[in-house]
Motif scaffolding. Structure first.
Motif, PDB file in Angstrom:
ATOM      1  N   ASP A  39       0.830  -1.211   0.000  1.00  0.00           N
ATOM      2  CA  ASP A  39       0.000   0.000   0.000  1.00  0.00           C
ATOM      3  C   ASP A  39       0.862   1.258   0.000  1.00  0.00           C
ATOM      4  OD1 ASP A  39      -2.688  -1.302   2.105  1.00  0.00           O
ATOM      5  OD2 ASP A  39      -2.245  -1.515  -0.037  1.00  0.00           O
ATOM      6  N   ASN A  40       1.861   1.292   0.869  1.00  0.00           N
ATOM      7  CA  ASN A  40       2.720   2.480   0.969  1.00  0.00           C
ATOM      8  C   ASN A  40       3.500   2.708  -0.314  1.00  0.00           C
ATOM      9  OD1 ASN A  40       1.854   2.793   3.613  1.00  0.00           O
ATOM     10  ND2 ASN A  40       3.556   1.620   4.471  1.00  0.00           N
ATOM     11  N   THR A  41       4.006   1.621  -0.926  1.00  0.00           N
ATOM     12  CA  THR A  41       4.774   1.768  -2.166  1.00  0.00           C
ATOM     13  C   THR A  41       3.901   2.289  -3.294  1.00  0.00           C
ATOM     14  OG1 THR A  41       6.178  -0.084  -1.472  1.00  0.00           O
ATOM     15  CG2 THR A  41       6.293   0.581  -3.776  1.00  0.00           C
ATOM     16  N   LEU A  42       2.696   1.767  -3.431  1.00  0.00           N
ATOM     17  CA  LEU A  42       1.790   2.210  -4.496  1.00  0.00           C
ATOM     18  C   LEU A  42       1.356   3.657  -4.279  1.00  0.00           C
ATOM     19  CD1 LEU A  42      -0.436  -0.979  -4.953  1.00  0.00           C
ATOM     20  CD2 LEU A  42       1.252  -0.072  -6.550  1.00  0.00           C
ATOM     21  N   GLN A  43       1.089   4.036  -3.060  1.00  0.00           N
ATOM     22  CA  GLN A  43       0.714   5.420  -2.783  1.00  0.00           C
ATOM     23  C   GLN A  43       1.864   6.371  -3.090  1.00  0.00           C
ATOM     24  OE1 GLN A  43      -0.699   5.623   1.237  1.00  0.00           O
ATOM     25  NE2 GLN A  43      -2.544   4.389   0.830  1.00  0.00           N
ATOM     26  N   SER A  44       3.082   5.959  -2.752  1.00  0.00           N
ATOM     27  CA  SER A  44       4.249   6.790  -3.051  1.00  0.00           C
ATOM     28  C   SER A  44       4.436   6.970  -4.556  1.00  0.00           C
ATOM     29  CB  SER A  44       5.502   6.173  -2.424  1.00  0.00           C
ATOM     30  OG  SER A  44       6.661   6.880  -2.795  1.00  0.00           O
ATOM     31  N   ILE A  45       4.257   5.871  -5.319  1.00  0.00           N
ATOM     32  CA  ILE A  45       4.395   5.964  -6.773  1.00  0.00           C
ATOM     33  C   ILE A  45       3.291   6.834  -7.360  1.00  0.00           C
ATOM     34  CG2 ILE A  45       4.319   4.614  -8.902  1.00  0.00           C
ATOM     35  CD1 ILE A  45       5.630   2.337  -7.420  1.00  0.00           C
ATOM     36  N   THR A  46       2.059   6.679  -6.863  1.00  0.00           N
ATOM     37  CA  THR A  46       0.949   7.515  -7.345  1.00  0.00           C
ATOM     38  C   THR A  46       1.221   8.988  -7.106  1.00  0.00           C
ATOM     39  OG1 THR A  46      -0.577   5.707  -6.864  1.00  0.00           O
ATOM     40  CG2 THR A  46      -1.532   7.888  -7.169  1.00  0.00           C
ATOM     41  N   HIS A  47       1.763   9.316  -5.937  1.00  0.00           N
ATOM     42  CA  HIS A  47       2.088  10.710  -5.634  1.00  0.00           C
ATOM     43  C   HIS A  47       3.186  11.226  -6.553  1.00  0.00           C
ATOM     44  CE1 HIS A  47       4.327  13.890  -3.432  1.00  0.00           C
ATOM     45  NE2 HIS A  47       3.108  14.308  -3.122  1.00  0.00           N
ATOM     46  N   ASP A  48       4.212  10.409  -6.812  1.00  0.00           N
ATOM     47  CA  ASP A  48       5.324  10.838  -7.661  1.00  0.00           C
ATOM     48  C   ASP A  48       4.897  11.011  -9.114  1.00  0.00           C
ATOM     49  OD1 ASP A  48       7.888   8.920  -5.901  1.00  0.00           O
ATOM     50  OD2 ASP A  48       6.984  10.879  -5.496  1.00  0.00           O
ATOM     51  N   LEU A  49       3.902  10.239  -9.552  1.00  0.00           N
ATOM     52  CA  LEU A  49       3.435  10.364 -10.942  1.00  0.00           C
ATOM     53  C   LEU A  49       2.758  11.710 -11.187  1.00  0.00           C
ATOM     54  CD1 LEU A  49       2.039   6.782 -11.679  1.00  0.00           C
ATOM     55  CD2 LEU A  49       4.020   7.874 -12.715  1.00  0.00           C
ATOM     56  N   GLU A  50       2.289  12.343 -10.127  1.00  0.00           N
ATOM     57  CA  GLU A  50       1.686  13.655 -10.270  1.00  0.00           C
ATOM     58  C   GLU A  50       2.737  14.750 -10.414  1.00  0.00           C
ATOM     59  OE1 GLU A  50      -1.444  14.008 -10.653  1.00  0.00           O
ATOM     60  OE2 GLU A  50      -1.980  11.929 -10.192  1.00  0.00           O
ATOM     61  N   GLN A  51       3.984  14.406 -10.137  1.00  0.00           N
ATOM     62  CA  GLN A  51       5.073  15.373 -10.216  1.00  0.00           C
ATOM     63  C   GLN A  51       5.802  15.217 -11.559  1.00  0.00           C
ATOM     64  OE1 GLN A  51       5.076  17.401  -7.649  1.00  0.00           O
ATOM     65  NE2 GLN A  51       3.543  16.118  -6.609  1.00  0.00           N
ATOM     66  N   PRO A  52       6.408  16.305 -12.039  1.00  0.00           N
ATOM     67  CA  PRO A  52       7.189  16.212 -13.294  1.00  0.00           C
ATOM     68  C   PRO A  52       8.530  15.521 -13.048  1.00  0.00           C
ATOM     69  CG  PRO A  52       7.282  18.440 -12.395  1.00  0.00           C
ATOM     70  CD  PRO A  52       6.313  17.696 -11.530  1.00  0.00           C
ATOM     71  N   LEU A  53       8.620  14.275 -13.368  1.00  0.00           N
ATOM     72  CA  LEU A  53       9.858  13.541 -13.188  1.00  0.00           C
ATOM     73  C   LEU A  53       9.970  12.489 -14.271  1.00  0.00           C
ATOM     74  CD1 LEU A  53       9.612  10.887 -10.351  1.00  0.00           C
ATOM     75  CD2 LEU A  53       7.667  11.781 -11.620  1.00  0.00           C
ATOM     76  N   GLU A  54      11.174  11.922 -14.397  1.00  0.00           N
ATOM     77  CA  GLU A  54      11.425  10.889 -15.390  1.00  0.00           C
ATOM     78  C   GLU A  54      10.874   9.555 -14.894  1.00  0.00           C
ATOM     79  OE1 GLU A  54      15.661  12.803 -16.955  1.00  0.00           O
ATOM     80  OE2 GLU A  54      15.557  10.747 -16.203  1.00  0.00           O
ATOM     81  N   ILE A  55      10.245   8.850 -15.835  1.00  0.00           N
ATOM     82  CA  ILE A  55       9.655   7.557 -15.474  1.00  0.00           C
ATOM     83  C   ILE A  55      10.728   6.550 -15.062  1.00  0.00           C
ATOM     84  CG2 ILE A  55       8.249   5.648 -16.347  1.00  0.00           C
ATOM     85  CD1 ILE A  55       6.728   8.193 -15.872  1.00  0.00           C
ATOM     86  N   SER A  56      11.926   6.725 -15.618  1.00  0.00           N
ATOM     87  CA  SER A  56      13.000   5.771 -15.314  1.00  0.00           C
ATOM     88  C   SER A  56      13.343   5.746 -13.832  1.00  0.00           C
ATOM     89  CB  SER A  56      14.249   6.117 -16.133  1.00  0.00           C
ATOM     90  OG  SER A  56      14.695   7.433 -15.842  1.00  0.00           O
ATOM     91  N   ARG A  57      13.052   6.847 -13.134  1.00  0.00           N
ATOM     92  CA  ARG A  57      13.353   6.896 -11.711  1.00  0.00           C
ATOM     93  C   ARG A  57      12.387   6.022 -10.897  1.00  0.00           C
ATOM     94  NH1 ARG A  57      13.724  13.061  -9.956  1.00  0.00           N
ATOM     95  NH2 ARG A  57      13.941  11.981  -7.962  1.00  0.00           N
ATOM     96  N   LEU A  58      11.271   5.661 -11.506  1.00  0.00           N
ATOM     97  CA  LEU A  58      10.292   4.833 -10.805  1.00  0.00           C
ATOM     98  C   LEU A  58      10.525   3.339 -11.005  1.00  0.00           C
ATOM     99  CD1 LEU A  58       7.004   6.792 -11.577  1.00  0.00           C
ATOM    100  CD2 LEU A  58       8.374   6.897  -9.506  1.00  0.00           C
ATOM    101  N   ILE A  59      11.442   3.002 -11.912  1.00  0.00           N
ATOM    102  CA  ILE A  59      11.636   1.586 -12.246  1.00  0.00           C
ATOM    103  C   ILE A  59      12.028   0.744 -11.026  1.00  0.00           C
ATOM    104  CG2 ILE A  59      13.084  -0.007 -13.575  1.00  0.00           C
ATOM    105  CD1 ILE A  59      13.042   2.004 -15.850  1.00  0.00           C
ATOM    106  N   PRO A  60      12.957   1.179 -10.162  1.00  0.00           N
ATOM    107  CA  PRO A  60      13.282   0.353  -8.989  1.00  0.00           C
ATOM    108  C   PRO A  60      12.074   0.076  -8.106  1.00  0.00           C
ATOM    109  CG  PRO A  60      14.964   2.020  -9.318  1.00  0.00           C
ATOM    110  CD  PRO A  60      13.849   2.367 -10.251  1.00  0.00           C
ATOM    111  N   ARG A  61      11.229   1.109  -7.895  1.00  0.00           N
ATOM    112  CA  ARG A  61      10.063   0.895  -7.049  1.00  0.00           C
ATOM    113  C   ARG A  61       9.004   0.045  -7.743  1.00  0.00           C
ATOM    114  NH1 ARG A  61       8.456   6.625  -4.685  1.00  0.00           N
ATOM    115  NH2 ARG A  61       9.526   7.363  -6.545  1.00  0.00           N
ATOM    116  N   LEU A  62       8.918   0.162  -9.055  1.00  0.00           N
ATOM    117  CA  LEU A  62       8.005  -0.710  -9.786  1.00  0.00           C
ATOM    118  C   LEU A  62       8.445  -2.169  -9.679  1.00  0.00           C
ATOM    119  CD1 LEU A  62       7.319   1.404 -13.022  1.00  0.00           C
ATOM    120  CD2 LEU A  62       5.771   1.000 -11.106  1.00  0.00           C
ATOM    121  N   ALA A  63       9.764  -2.378  -9.626  1.00  0.00           N
ATOM    122  CA  ALA A  63      10.274  -3.737  -9.431  1.00  0.00           C
ATOM    123  C   ALA A  63       9.889  -4.261  -8.043  1.00  0.00           C
ATOM    124  CB  ALA A  63      11.793  -3.764  -9.600  1.00  0.00           C
TER     125      ALA A  63
END
Length: 515
Positions: free
Chosen positions: A58-82
Motif C-alpha cells: 500500500d505504501n509503495t503504491l501510494q508513493s508511486i501515485t504521488h510521484d506520478l503527479e510530479q514532473p519527473l522521469e519515469i525511469s526513476r520509478l523503475i526500482p520501485r516498480l520492481a
C-alpha cells in the motif's frame, strides 16, 4: 565563388530535417504523455485492487501515485516498480495458499455437517452440492463460505426444532479429549520445575498416560494451570531473591573494596612517612658521628627514634595483615557469587534445553524448528546462500506401534534419530517434526551433496538391526527435500514437501523425492 543555389538547397534540406525532428519530438511527447496517463490509471486501479492486503505494498503504491503527479522521469520509478512486482507476486502466492487452506477448511466443515445423522435430507443434499463444487478463485470460496453459513444456520434451526440434545461438537468430543491429553502431556514435558509443583506435574502426566475420563481430564487441566501459575510465581520469587542477594553482596563488595582502597592509600602514606623518618635518622647519624662528643650525646636520641620506628613498623604490619584478611574475605565472597551465578546460569541453560528439546529422541522439538527456520530464512533472504529443507517420514510407523507396542515405537524413534544425527555435520539442524517424522535444515549444500546425503541416511536406517518380541524388523523412511527458491517462504516450502511426501507414500514407500 559560392553557389547560392547550393546553399539554398542545403538550407531547405536542414529545414525539412528540423520539421521532421519537431514532428518526431511531438509524437514522442504525445506518446510519453499517453503512457504516463495509462501508467497512472494502472497504478490507481492496482492501488484500489490491492488496498488492505499488505502495508508495504500500500505504501509503495501510494508513493508511486504521488510521484506520478510530479514532473519527473519515469525511469526513476523503475526500482520501485520492481518492488511492486515482487510484492504482488508474493501476495499472489500468499492468496493462493490461503485460498487452498480456505477450500480445505470449507470441505472439512461441510463433511462435519454431512456426518450428522439428524439433518434433513434436503439439507444434506445441499451440503453435498457445496462440497462437490470446484472453486477456482478466492471469490468463489467466499461465496461458498456464505452458503456454508446459511446451511449451518438451517442446521441449527433444524436441530433446535427437533429438540435434539446432541450438538455438533459432540461428534468431535472424543478426538478433542485425545488431543487435549496429548497437548497437556507435551506442555508438562516442556516445563522444568524442580520444586513440589514439578513432582505433582510429573504425577499428572503419568495419570494422563494411563487414561482418564472427561470429568477427570477437566479437573486435571485446572490443576495443571494452577500448578503452572504457582510454579511460575515460585520461580519468579526465587529469581528475585537471587537478584536481591546478588545486588546486596555486590553493594557490600563495592563498599569493602572502597574501604580497602582507602586503607591502602593511608597505608601507602604511612610507609612513605616511615621511609622519610628512616632517611632523616640516617642523615642525623651521619652528621653526629663526625666527632666523638656527638656520638655520645646523640646515642640516646638515636635509640629512642629507632624504637619509635620499630613500633610504627609493627603497626603498619598489623594494618597490612588486616588488609590481606579483608582481601581474602572479598575474594571468597566473589568466588561464592561466581559459583551462585554459574549454577543459576546452568539451570537456566538446562531449562532452555528442556523447552527446545524433544524428551524422547533428544533432538530439537517443533518450537525450536520454527525459530531456527525463521532465522535461516532471514539469512537466506539476505545472502542467498543455499538453504535446504528435508522431511524424513518413517514408513508404516502406526503399524509398528500396533504390532509391537508403543515401547517399540519409542525405541525405533530414538535409534533412527541417532542414526540420522550421525550422518550430519555439527552445523546441521535436526528436529522432531511430528510423531513419526524428522526435519532437517542444511546450509551451504549443493544438489549432488544433497542426493548423496539422503541416500546415506536412507541406507543407514534400512540396515538398522532392530529386534522386537524376538523378531528382526526392517524399517524404511521416505524423504522429501526442497531448496528455497525465488519467492519461497517457510510455510509454502513446508507445505510443498509435506504434500509431495504424502502423495509419494500413497504409491510406494522407501523413496527419496527432490522438489
Amino acid at each position: 565563388m559560392i553557389d547560392i543555389s547550393e546553399i539554398v538547397a542545403e538550407v531547405n534540406t536542414l529545414k525539412q530535417q528540423l520539421d521532421h525532428a519537431q514532428l518526431s519530438y511531438r509524437d514522442s511527447n504525445l506518446k510519453s504523455r499517453r503512457e504516463i496517463v495509462i501508467l497512472k490509471r494502472l497504478i490507481t486501479r492496482l492501488t484500489i485492487a490491492c488496498r488492505g492486503i499488505d502495508n508495504e505494498l500500500d505504501n509503495t503504491l501510494q508513493s508511486i501515485t504521488h510521484d506520478l503527479e510530479q514532473p519527473l522521469e519515469i525511469s526513476r520509478l523503475i526500482p520501485r516498480l520492481a518492488i511492486v512486482e515482487r510484492l504482488v507476486t508474493q501476495q499472489a502466492d500468499v492468496i493462493q495458499h490461503q485460498n487452498n487452506h480456505l477450500q480445505q477448511q470449507i470441505n472439512q466443515r461441510s463433511h462435519t455437517l454431512i456426518q450428522h445423522q439428524n439433518l434433513p435430507m434436503s439439507l444434506q443434499q445441499d451440503l453435498d452440492h457445496l462440497v462437490s463444487q470446484q472453486p477456482t478463485t478466492l471469490l468463489d470460496n467466499h461465496q461458498r463460505i456464505v452458503r456454508l453459513l446459511e446451511l449451518y444456520e438451517r442446521s441449527i434451526k433444524s436441530l433446535t426444532a427437533t429438540d435434539n440434545k446432541n450438538t455438533l461438537s459432540n461428534d468431535n468430543q472424543p478426538n478433542f479429549s485425545v488431543e487435549l491429553v496429548a497437548e497437556l502431556q507435551q506442555i508438562i514435558t516442556e516445563i522444568d520445575f524442580i520444586n513440589d509443583q514439578g513432582q505433582q506435574l510429573f504425577s499428572i502426566r503419568n495419570q494422563l498416560a494411563q487414561g482418564v475420563d472427561q470429568q477427570t481430564l477437566l479437573a486435571l487441566l485446572v490443576q495443571v494451570l494452577r500448578l503452572i501459575v504457582s510454579g511460575t510465581h515460585n520461580e519468579r520469587y526465587a529469581s528475585q531473591r537471587f537478584l536481591n542477594t546478588l545486588n546486596s553482596d555486590l553493594a557490600s563488595l563495592q563498599k569493602n573494596t572502597a574501604k580497602t582502597a582507602s586503607s591502602f592509600s593511608v597505608l601507602h602514606q604511612h610507609r612513605h612517612d616511615f621511609n622519610t623518618g628512616i632517611s632523616t635518622i640516617v642523615s642525623n647519624i651521619d652528621q653526629q658521628l663526625t666527632t666523638p662528643e656527638g656520638i655520645t650525646a646523640s646515642w640516646e636520641n638515636i635509640t629512642y627514634e629507632l624504637q619509635q620506628l620499630a613500633q610504627r613498623n609493627s603497626q603498619l604490619e598489623q594494618r597490612e595483615q588486616a588488609l590481606i584478611e579483608q582481601l581474602n574475605h572479598t575474594d571468597n565472597k566473589v568466588q561464592q557469587l561466581q559459583q551462585q551465578t554459574y549454577s543459576y546460569r546452568q539451570r537456566l541453560s538446562q531449562q532452555e534445553q528442556n523447552i527446545f528439546r524433544d524428551k524422547l529422541t533428544l533432538t530439537y522439538n517443533r518450537s525450536a524448528f520454527n525459530d531456527r527456520i525463521e532465522h535461516e530464512y532471514q539469512r537466506w533472504l539476505r545472502y542467498q546462500n543455499p538453504l535446504l529443507l528435508v522431511l524424513i517420514d518413517i514408513d508404516n510407523f502406526t503399524q509398528l506401534n500396533n504390532d509391537y507396542g508403543h515401547h517399540a515405537g519409542d525405541k525405533a524413534l530414538k535409534i533412527i534419530a541417532q542414526t540420522i544425527s550421525h550422518q550430519l555435520n555439527p552445523t546441521d539442524f535436526i528436529a522432531r517434526f511430528n510423531e513419526d517424522a524428522f526435519t532437517l535444515l542444511l546450509t551451504d549444500i549443493d544438489q549432488q551433496q544433497c542426493q548423496q546425503l539422503m541416500n546415506n541416511i536412507q541406507t543407514a536406517i534400512t540396515q538398522l538391526p532392530l529386534h522386537f518380541k524376538g523378531q528382526s524388523i526392517s524399517i524404511s523412511v521416505s524423504i522429501c527435500t526442497s531448496f528455497f527458491n525465488h519467492n519461497d517462504t517457510p510455510k509454502n516450502v513446508i507445505q510443498r514437501i509435506e504434500t509431495a511426501l504424502r502423495h509419494s507414500q500413497i504409491q510406494r514407500c522407501n523413496t527419496v523425492i527432490h522438489q
